[in-house]
Design a protein around this motif. Sequence first.
Motif, mmCIF file in Angstrom:
data_model
loop_
_atom_site.group_PDB
_atom_site.id
_atom_site.type_symbol
_atom_site.label_atom_id
_atom_site.label_comp_id
_atom_site.label_asym_id
_atom_site.label_seq_id
_atom_site.Cartn_x
_atom_site.Cartn_y
_atom_site.Cartn_z
ATOM 1 N N UNK A 43 58.961 56.314 16.601
ATOM 2 C CA UNK A 43 59.008 55.998 15.173
ATOM 3 C C UNK A 43 58.689 54.517 14.948
ATOM 4 N N UNK A 44 58.056 54.208 13.825
ATOM 5 C CA UNK A 44 57.883 52.821 13.383
ATOM 6 C C UNK A 44 58.660 52.694 12.078
ATOM 7 N N UNK A 45 59.657 51.780 12.062
ATOM 8 C CA UNK A 45 60.639 51.788 10.983
ATOM 9 C C UNK A 45 61.011 50.376 10.548
ATOM 10 N N UNK A 46 61.620 50.298 9.370
ATOM 11 C CA UNK A 46 62.340 49.097 8.945
ATOM 12 C C UNK A 46 63.809 49.314 9.304
ATOM 13 N N UNK A 47 64.407 48.312 9.923
ATOM 14 C CA UNK A 47 65.790 48.439 10.397
ATOM 15 C C UNK A 47 66.692 47.466 9.655
ATOM 16 N N UNK A 48 67.740 48.012 9.033
ATOM 17 C CA UNK A 48 68.770 47.187 8.416
ATOM 18 C C UNK A 48 69.932 47.084 9.403
ATOM 19 N N UNK A 49 70.220 45.879 9.874
ATOM 20 C CA UNK A 49 71.314 45.729 10.834
ATOM 21 C C UNK A 49 72.655 45.690 10.113
ATOM 22 N N UNK A 50 73.698 46.161 10.795
ATOM 23 C CA UNK A 50 75.058 46.088 10.252
ATOM 24 C C UNK A 50 76.019 45.442 11.245
ATOM 25 N N UNK A 51 75.532 45.117 12.438
ATOM 26 C CA UNK A 51 76.373 44.443 13.424
ATOM 27 C C UNK A 51 75.491 43.532 14.277
ATOM 28 N N UNK A 52 75.987 42.332 14.538
ATOM 29 C CA UNK A 52 75.250 41.366 15.350
ATOM 30 C C UNK A 52 76.150 40.851 16.462
ATOM 31 N N UNK A 53 75.642 40.936 17.683
ATOM 32 C CA UNK A 53 76.336 40.394 18.834
ATOM 33 C C UNK A 53 75.415 39.411 19.547
#
Length: 469
Positions: A43-53
């Motif tokens: 898949x080629x997608x736009x990703x909305x992050x909800x967690x950052x480490x």
Amino acid sequence: MARKNRKQLFEKVEIIDAGARGKSVAKAPDGRVIFVDNAVPGDVVDIQTFKKRKAYFEGTAVRFHELSDKRTTPVCEHFGTCGGCKWQHMTYKHQLAFKQQEVTNNLVRLGRIALPEAEPILGSKKQFFYRNKMEFSFSDSRWLTKEEINSDQELSDRNALGFHIPGMWDKILDIKKCHLQADPSNAIRLAVKEFAAQNELEFFNTRNQTGFLRTLMIRTSSIGEIMVLIQFFKEDIEKREALLDHLKKTFPQVTSLQYVINNKGNDTIYDQEVICYAGRDHIFEEMEGLQFKINAKSFYQTNSDQAYVLYKTTRDFAGLNGEELVFDLYTGTGTIAQFIAKKAKKVVGVEAVPDAITAAKENAKHNGIKNVDFYVGDMKKVFNDEFINTHGQPDVIITDPPRDGMHKDVVQQIINIAPKKIVYVSCNSATQARDLAILNNLYKVTRTQAVDMFPQTHHIENVVLLEKR
């Protein structure tokens, strides 16, 4: 000072791999991994992050620019909300390929094991309706869709009988049709809910610890036997008997109808009295003429057909000729021990759960198997030098530990004993790899076979044969 927003949007990112816990994998522009919960490799997608480490992000695909050729249409209306079947949007052949890849990567990268040529993964003939055990929860405050939340109409029915929403211990998704267990599983569940609604039986409230109906368990076997167990939070003889009598009348094919009254804080039944209301207090599973009695608390592999494949693989790897003493560590209810017994001189099974050993002994007696012995105790304490002196030096050790793998003391004892062969069955190839690394100086991995017990999920079993160098 305003708190810095840690959410980021990454646009037109290709999903490159399938990772742990059923998530897919992408790479951020800075090289960090992004774990994505609703996409398929390709898949080629736009990703909305909800967690950052420090080393990775977690996110959700919010827009799809290109769809992978590995995609397929999920068959279940609950896909994406229910916590099960996370790979239902991926074709089965690609599920198998990623499972095989995971096992190989873990053994090579984590265990640093030199592997023989991999034997093709053994897929399941049934990709749906393969489970023999399902557990459903009652709730008087079911999970609501966004449409229901935003609706102006008052919700009249908040009852649910289904599964917990992932990460939300008090929210239950009401299941219309589940594709994991064959009929009459769906019919039984729907009949229970309908009767409860019509007769105003209270569904459980987890937060307040109130209500009447708590859980429903359905077990089936490959020979057509069915067990139904309802867990009630409190006793109400009239209401309880009305529901159980309704089930008894509506589903006369049920072999075992049981119930539990459980008013403690959690719904586990292992410390509760299970009462048989109708029929037997157990059902039977069958494999190569052997019968295994399964009660409400018994452990048995949840995919009966693939359990047979797994056990045949284990027996094949052991290569027994009838003269061997075999130790079966973490024997559970002794199914593997009894399955291989006709090919061995003697099998000794060890397990920490007393009820499991009781069941193992009963099943061995029922099956007329006299060359097996079962012992109960903490593996790292029981499996000692005295145990070896009492029962003899094993030619083959079969070990099938829980997901955490073997305790380091057990691994060391195996090294001390140094049997000719070890057959290691694992439901977690990462901890299997850790243990194999410790054994690597003395043993060589000569065969490895992945067996898929859980289609539509990322879970995979793996069997390894180790032979002395």
